[in-house]
Design an enzyme around this catalytic site. Structure first.
Site, mmCIF file in Angstrom:
data_model
loop_
_atom_site.group_PDB
_atom_site.id
_atom_site.type_symbol
_atom_site.label_atom_id
_atom_site.label_comp_id
_atom_site.label_asym_id
_atom_site.label_seq_id
_atom_site.Cartn_x
_atom_site.Cartn_y
_atom_site.Cartn_z
ATOM 1 N N LYS A 120 0.830 -1.213 0.000
ATOM 2 C CA LYS A 120 0.000 0.000 0.000
ATOM 3 C C LYS A 120 0.856 1.251 0.000
ATOM 4 O O LYS A 120 0.507 2.241 -0.640
ATOM 5 C CB LYS A 120 -0.938 0.013 1.212
ATOM 6 N N LYS A 202 -7.744 -13.471 -8.483
ATOM 7 C CA LYS A 202 -9.014 -13.445 -7.758
ATOM 8 C C LYS A 202 -9.853 -12.232 -8.175
ATOM 9 O O LYS A 202 -9.309 -11.163 -8.423
ATOM 10 C CB LYS A 202 -8.692 -13.345 -6.260
ATOM 11 N N LYS A 205 -12.685 -6.252 -5.735
ATOM 12 C CA LYS A 205 -13.585 -5.107 -5.922
ATOM 13 C C LYS A 205 -12.869 -3.852 -6.416
ATOM 14 O O LYS A 205 -13.513 -2.904 -6.818
ATOM 15 C CB LYS A 205 -14.393 -4.845 -4.658
#
Ligand code: TRP
Length: 337
Positions: A120, A202, A205
């Site tokens: 991040k 995967k 979102k």
């Protein structure tokens, strides 16, 4: 004769999800749908972790909306907000309080090793804030406040559960058994739903719109996205996630939505083509999500209901959280009045 209530306490299960919008079919099949099965065997808490969401800049109106929407979507998907505690993290101040305490039992070096922090902070170079760094401590507080026994975690959160365990053991080592040391909950075989545009990854979102199905997509969008899903240049319908990830993903989705296995779906499509599989998969998805969407629309427009649920569940959560926080404070020697 009245039966004596031998209230055998069920183990406690804790799960948190960020209110960042766009719940995918993958989240539904892999997690949310199974929540309704968990409530039989566990006392469950499902937290909407809005404080964690603050580690990246949020639009206030969107954050507020996403919180209400996620609450409605949880309930529309079958989660019972009376049997389970569905609540919002920021409504329970004990999370922030315990975070401070636990941060004094967490080493910089440990946090520095967190993969998610490294990723991040490389992604958001303009906003490497301290919250991003101490994110796992807040997560540890979430879990430990409720004497949690099990936490369902995907691969990306395993490390955070590990550090939670380390912090709990470290604290208990000094002060006695204040916290339950949580275990990972490994769900009984749930399908892993992959991205429609890159079926080796995967479904996530945060991916581009066309690679995911949102639980709130309308029928036209579902058909369009599934029609465009990446398959391969062969024509045979085979369940082989290694060699045929795209086709296998469609088979998994179709199976999950019709309550059977990919093998059964494969058998029923022998001699047919990808077009037919796609069509059947799209229809199965639409049939499965339409009733959820209808229920969702009713709930989300009922502000009084949503606020009422969040309020009563915040009260239940606060009572439980305060018990643990109070115990920790006392053991630490914080003056009791
Ligand atoms: N970090 C988790 C995620 O991004 C969300 C989360 C916050 C969580 N607190 C938690 C998950 C406690 C399980 C338990 O997916």
């Amino acid at each position: 004769m009245t039966e004596t209530a031998t209230t055998v306490r069920k183990p406690i299960l804790y799960s948190g999800i960020q209110p960042s919008g766009n719940i995918t079919l993958g989240n539904y099949i892999g997690a949310i749908r199974n929540f309704t099965l968990l409530e039989k065997d566990y006392d469950c808490l499902f937290a909407i972790v809005d404080l964690h969401a603050l580690t990246v800049r949020q639009d206030p109106a969107a954050l507020r909306r996403n919180t209400a929407e996620l609450t409605a979507l949880y309930i529309a998907s079958g989660l019972d907000p009376v049997k389970n505690i569905v609540y919002c993290q920021s409504h329970v101040p004990q999370h922030a309080e315990l975070t401070w305490i636990l941060s004094c039992f967490t080493y910089m070096g440990e946090l520095n090793r967190m993969t998610q922090y490294k990723e991040k902070s490389a992604q958001h170079t303009d906003n490497i804030n301290a919250g991003l760094f101490t994110y796992p401590v807040l997560m540890a507080a979430d879990i430990l406040l409720y004497q949690t026994n099990v936490v369902p975690v995907g691969g990306d959160q395993k490390q955070h559960l590990e550090i939670t365990r380390d912090i709990a053991q470290r604290f208990n080592g000094v002060y006695g058994n204040v916290f339950v040391v949580p275990e990972a909950y490994i769900p009984k075989e749930t399908a892993r739903i992959m991205s429609l545009s890159d079926p080796t990854r995967k479904m996530s979102k945060s991916d581009p719109e066309d690679s995911l199905i949102s639980l709130l997509d309308d029928a036209a969008a579902v058909r369009r996205k599934i029609r465009r899903a990446v398959t391969d240049s062969e024509a045979e319908i085979l369940f082989d996630p290694e060699k045929k990830p795209g086709v296998s993903n469609l088979l998994s989705i179709c199976a999950a939505m019709t309550g059977t296995t990919p093998e059964t779906v494969t058998a029923s499509f022998q001699g047919m083509g990808y077009g037919e599989l796609k069509e059947a998969t799209a229809e199965a998805v639409i049939a499965g999500i339409t009733p959820i969407q209808e229920r969702y629309k009713e709930l989300v427009s009922d502000k009084t209901y949503i606020s009422g649920i969040l309020k009563s569940n915040a009260e239940r959560a606060r009572a439980l959280a305060q018990r643990t926080l109070g115990k920790a404070q006392k053991k630490l020697g914080l003056y009791q009045i």
